[in-house]
Design a protein around this motif. Structure first.
Motif, mmCIF file in Angstrom:
data_model
loop_
_atom_site.group_PDB
_atom_site.id
_atom_site.type_symbol
_atom_site.label_atom_id
_atom_site.label_comp_id
_atom_site.label_asym_id
_atom_site.label_seq_id
_atom_site.Cartn_x
_atom_site.Cartn_y
_atom_site.Cartn_z
ATOM 1 N N LYS A 152 2.611 8.187 4.269
ATOM 2 C CA LYS A 152 3.541 7.309 4.965
ATOM 3 C C LYS A 152 4.707 8.065 5.586
ATOM 4 N N ARG A 209 0.810 -1.219 0.000
ATOM 5 C CA ARG A 209 0.000 0.000 0.000
ATOM 6 C C ARG A 209 0.844 1.271 0.000
ATOM 7 N N LEU A 210 2.153 1.143 0.202
ATOM 8 C CA LEU A 210 3.017 2.308 0.309
ATOM 9 C C LEU A 210 3.679 2.680 -1.010
ATOM 10 N N GLU A 260 2.812 3.328 7.573
ATOM 11 C CA GLU A 260 1.676 3.930 6.898
ATOM 12 C C GLU A 260 1.026 4.936 7.834
ATOM 13 N N PRO A 313 -0.171 6.629 -1.272
ATOM 14 C CA PRO A 313 -0.048 6.452 0.174
ATOM 15 C C PRO A 313 0.197 7.757 0.933
#
Length: 359
Positions: free
Chosen positions: A30, A21-22, A187, A28
């Motif tokens: 983060k 997801r980053l 995250e 993202p």
């Protein structure tokens, strides 16, 4: 109706369950690792990412995905913050200094991302590693993720933005392995701040009692001749002013602690166009004249602030030790102007705790 405050929290993103997801394709927010650049064109170069005090290259600190509803040209929008590693650069408070912040935005229809939102399920296979190159083929620095025109003379694979980051990576262990070094990443999860209940009168009453007590103690010291010469020479009006000033400073810090007590792990407070920043001190707050206009001529407005709790997570990054702040306040162009594909620099203000204030 003014927007409410949104809070950001750091969540570990190690392993296949979270690292995917980053990456840039998932837009993202983060902390740590390398920046997941929004657009590949117009990236800030090494010169733009140097510390304003020591002129050494800054490290990536965090990024926030902050699209603007109703703005087709800012359908995708991210803010990137970089910070110096040198503790000495953090001692003076005020503007910029050891920080740099950049903004990038794209319309929904662009050459990089599909118009439909990314899938919510992880992609099949192992989690993708941080990219070493852009789609254009340009290499990215192994340390900070910025453009890396310099490469390791031995393996010819590791790229760097300059000699400082090449030397840093060499000391970290590249000289032994020429292997992959992945800095830890978190995250940032965003949640709305719960509405604050009306404050008790006890805080105000206590503040009034403290003011009276402080004034009385100072007067007694002066009258009894037990204070030093500076206190002995002060009249009653000056003593009252001093006591009031000290109590106001304490009150500001007390309100700061009270506001964050419900969610002490918050690392971000976001409220573009709404409530202003939550200050830790009455000192060193910028006036309107201290915040420069954007290059387009528009004023800059408060968008978000970085809280001191983030310091608890920085051991995963390469920022070093003994850095500190009370809060970092980011101001961005009120019009969120666009300069094509260029990353535009915005403004950041560092406020420290006043003397004697501790969390």
């Amino acid at each position: 109706m003014a927007p409410g405050v949104e809070l950001g929290f750091a969540a570990a993103a190690e392993g296949p369950g979270g690292v995917w997801r980053l990456r840039s394709a998932y837009f993202p927010s983060k902390v740590g690792g390398r920046p997941a650049w929004l657009g590949e064109a117009g990236l800030p170069g090494p010169a733009a990412l140097r510390c304003g005090r020591c002129q050494q290259p800054c490290a990536f600190l965090l990024q926030l995905y902050a699209p603007l509803p109703g703005r087709p040209d800012a359908f995708h929008r991210s803010l990137f913050v970089f910070a110096c590693r040198s503790p000495a650069c953090y001692r003076p408070a005020g503007p910029r200094g050891p920080f740099r912040v950049f903004r990038s935005q794209l319309p929904r229809r662009n050459d990089t991302y599909p118009e439909e939102p990314p899938p919510e399920e992880p992609p099949p296979g192992p989690a993708p590693a941080p990219p070493r190159r852009l789609g254009s083929g340009a290499a990215l620095c192994r340390v900070c993720g910025c453009l890396g025109p310099r490469c390791c003379g031995r393996c010819r694979r590791a790229a760097y933005c300059g000699p400082e980051h090449q030397a840093l990576d060499w000391r970290r262990g590249h000289r032994r392995s020429c292997g992959q070094h992945a800095a830890g990443e978190y995250e940032i999860l965003i949640e709305p701040e719960e509405p604050e209940f009306p404050a008790d009168s006890t805080d105000d009453e206590k503040g009034a009692e403290d003011t009276s007590k402080d004034t009385k103690e100072l007067e007694e010291l002066g009258a009894a001749g037990t204070a030093d010469e500076a206190f002995q020479s002060l009249d009653e009006k000056t003593l009252e002013a001093m006591a009031k000033h000290e109590t106001e400073e304490e009150k500001i810090f007390r309100m700061f602690k009270k506001r964050i007590a419900a969610e002490p792990e918050q690392i971000i407070r976001y409220c573009r166009g709404g409530e202003g920043p939550l200050w830790v001190s009455g000192e060193n707050r910028p006036e309107e004249k201290d915040i420069p206009n954007c290059v387009c001529g528009a004023k800059r407005i408060f968008e978000f602030q970085i809280m001191p709790q983030l310091l608890n997570h920085l051991q995963v990054d390469s920022l070093g030790e003994s850095i500190d702040w009370g809060t970092l306040v980011v101001y961005t162009c009120a019009e969120s102007c666009s300069a094509g594909s260029e990353y535009l620099e915005e403004f950041i203000w560092k406020q420290d705790y006043s003397m004697g204030s501790t969390l």
